[in-house]
Motif scaffolding. Structure first.
Motif, PDB file in Angstrom:
ATOM      1  N   VAL A 185       1.062  -0.815  -0.238  1.00 54.69           N
ATOM      2  CA  VAL A 185       0.009   0.053  -0.251  1.00 54.69           C
ATOM      3  C   VAL A 185       0.831   1.709  -0.358  1.00 54.69           C
ATOM      4  O   VAL A 185       0.373   2.362  -0.624  1.00 54.69           O
ATOM      5  N   ILE A 186       1.568   0.816   0.637  1.00 51.19           N
ATOM      6  CA  ILE A 186       2.753   2.488   0.121  1.00 51.19           C
ATOM      7  C   ILE A 186       3.287   2.593  -0.786  1.00 51.19           C
ATOM      8  O   ILE A 186       3.326   4.063  -1.209  1.00 51.19           O
ATOM      9  N   ASP A 187       3.862   1.891  -1.719  1.00 44.18           N
ATOM     10  CA  ASP A 187       4.237   1.668  -2.750  1.00 44.18           C
ATOM     11  C   ASP A 187       3.019   2.099  -3.633  1.00 44.18           C
ATOM     12  O   ASP A 187       3.280   3.103  -4.761  1.00 44.18           O
ATOM     13  N   GLU A 188       1.860   2.176  -3.467  1.00 48.15           N
ATOM     14  CA  GLU A 188       1.164   2.357  -4.579  1.00 48.15           C
ATOM     15  C   GLU A 188       1.049   3.901  -3.533  1.00 48.15           C
ATOM     16  O   GLU A 188       0.785   4.683  -5.475  1.00 48.15           O
ATOM     17  N   ILE A 189       0.875   4.420  -3.096  1.00 49.01           N
ATOM     18  CA  ILE A 189       0.909   5.497  -2.876  1.00 49.01           C
ATOM     19  C   ILE A 189       1.982   6.888  -2.507  1.00 49.01           C
ATOM     20  O   ILE A 189       1.769   7.350  -3.761  1.00 49.01           O
ATOM     21  N   TYR A 190       2.759   5.699  -2.829  1.00 48.14           N
ATOM     22  CA  TYR A 190       4.754   6.381  -3.825  1.00 48.14           C
ATOM     23  C   TYR A 190       3.911   6.801  -4.887  1.00 48.14           C
ATOM     24  O   TYR A 190       4.282   7.455  -5.451  1.00 48.14           O
ATOM     25  N   ALA A 191       3.854   5.818  -5.477  1.00 47.43           N
ATOM     26  CA  ALA A 191       3.452   5.761  -7.072  1.00 47.43           C
ATOM     27  C   ALA A 191       2.510   7.046  -7.920  1.00 47.43           C
ATOM     28  O   ALA A 191       2.719   7.449  -8.616  1.00 47.43           O
ATOM     29  N   ARG A 192       1.769   6.969  -7.403  1.00 50.89           N
ATOM     30  CA  ARG A 192       0.570   8.575  -7.129  1.00 50.89           C
ATOM     31  C   ARG A 192       1.904  10.027  -6.785  1.00 50.89           C
ATOM     32  O   ARG A 192       1.648  10.689  -7.548  1.00 50.89           O
ATOM     33  N   ILE A 193       2.318   9.414  -5.705  1.00 50.38           N
ATOM     34  CA  ILE A 193       3.698  10.578  -5.549  1.00 50.38           C
ATOM     35  C   ILE A 193       4.034  11.229  -6.432  1.00 50.38           C
ATOM     36  O   ILE A 193       4.476  12.791  -6.933  1.00 50.38           O
ATOM     37  N   PHE A 194       4.891  10.049  -6.908  1.00 48.66           N
ATOM     38  CA  PHE A 194       5.876  11.009  -7.712  1.00 48.66           C
ATOM     39  C   PHE A 194       4.979  10.828  -9.314  1.00 48.66           C
ATOM     40  O   PHE A 194       6.006  11.428 -10.068  1.00 48.66           O
ATOM     41  N   ALA A 195       3.724  10.313  -9.393  1.00 46.41           N
ATOM     42  CA  ALA A 195       3.450  10.492 -10.369  1.00 46.41           C
ATOM     43  C   ALA A 195       2.706  12.348 -10.622  1.00 46.41           C
ATOM     44  O   ALA A 195       2.556  12.695 -11.564  1.00 46.41           O
ATOM     45  N   ALA A 196       2.650  12.643  -9.325  1.00 46.67           N
ATOM     46  CA  ALA A 196       1.815  13.786  -9.715  1.00 46.67           C
ATOM     47  C   ALA A 196       2.480  15.194  -9.854  1.00 46.67           C
ATOM     48  O   ALA A 196       3.780  14.919  -9.756  1.00 46.67           O
TER      49      ALA A 196
END
Length: 196
Positions: A185-196
């Motif tokens: 779940v942390i990696d999924e959230i980081y993926a959104r952070i880095f894509a934003a």
């Protein structure tokens, strides 16, 4: 879109064996179980006092002191443990900062030179994890990005809280697995952070 260095984007996923190799003395008793509590605004206020004591003890050696982790996110359920990132010039130079922190009651529990020089200390009540990093370590950058994202994205904040509650139940028989179990779940959230 913000550009982040590769060492910030690529998270380090440690193993239980690496934690065991870095253990100094007895593990904190808080590692024996995982308790998730509703948000407590008193922890943010307590951080201010903790920060003051750390800065007073270390003076100019404390390059930065940040409240990170779930207790730093208003409204987020969390373990009743305050996570603090402390930046010092050289974590390997323990004689420069460790005695002052020990006088405050902190105890060194992890020495992980392979993980950007990370050291972790716990408070006397084991309700504070003090993470010590050198300048330029990517993990404190990620901690701030994650904290700030969850502060401003309620959907991810609730998703993370639900995952933590579920994983605390699922790993109750093996609490040391809890942190590793959160990686998806942390990696999924980081993926959104880095894509934003």
């Amino acid at each position: 879109m913000a550009e982040y260095p590769q060492d910030v984007v690529q998270r380090f996923h440690g193993t239980p064996e690496q934690v065991d190799a870095g253990l100094v003395g007895e593990p904190p008793r808080t590692w024996a179980s995982v308790v998730i509590e509703e948000y407590d605004r008193g922890r943010a206020q307590r951080f201010v006092a903790l920060r003051t004591s750390i800065v007073e003890a270390l003076g100019d050696l404390a390059l930065a002191v940040e409240h990170v982790g779930s207790t730093a996110v208003p409204g987020l359920a969390a373990k009743p443990i305050i996570d603090i990132d402390l930046i010092v010039e050289d974590t390997a130079e323990e004689a420069a900062y460790l005695p002052a922190l020990e006088r405050l009651g902190y105890r060194l529990v992890l020495r992980e030179p392979w993980w950007h020089g990370h050291r972790m200390l716990v408070s006397p009540g084991e309700d504070v994890n003090l993470h010590v990093w050198p300048p330029g370590a990517p993990e404190p950058v990620r901690h701030r990005l994650f904290r700030d994202w969850l502060r401003s994205h309620p959907h991810d904040r609730e998703r993370y809280a639900a995952a933590k509650r579920r994983l605390a139940r699922d790993t109750a028989h093996q609490p040391r697995d809890y942190s590793l179990a959160k990686n998806d779940v942390i990696d999924e959230i980081y993926a959104r952070i880095f894509a934003a």
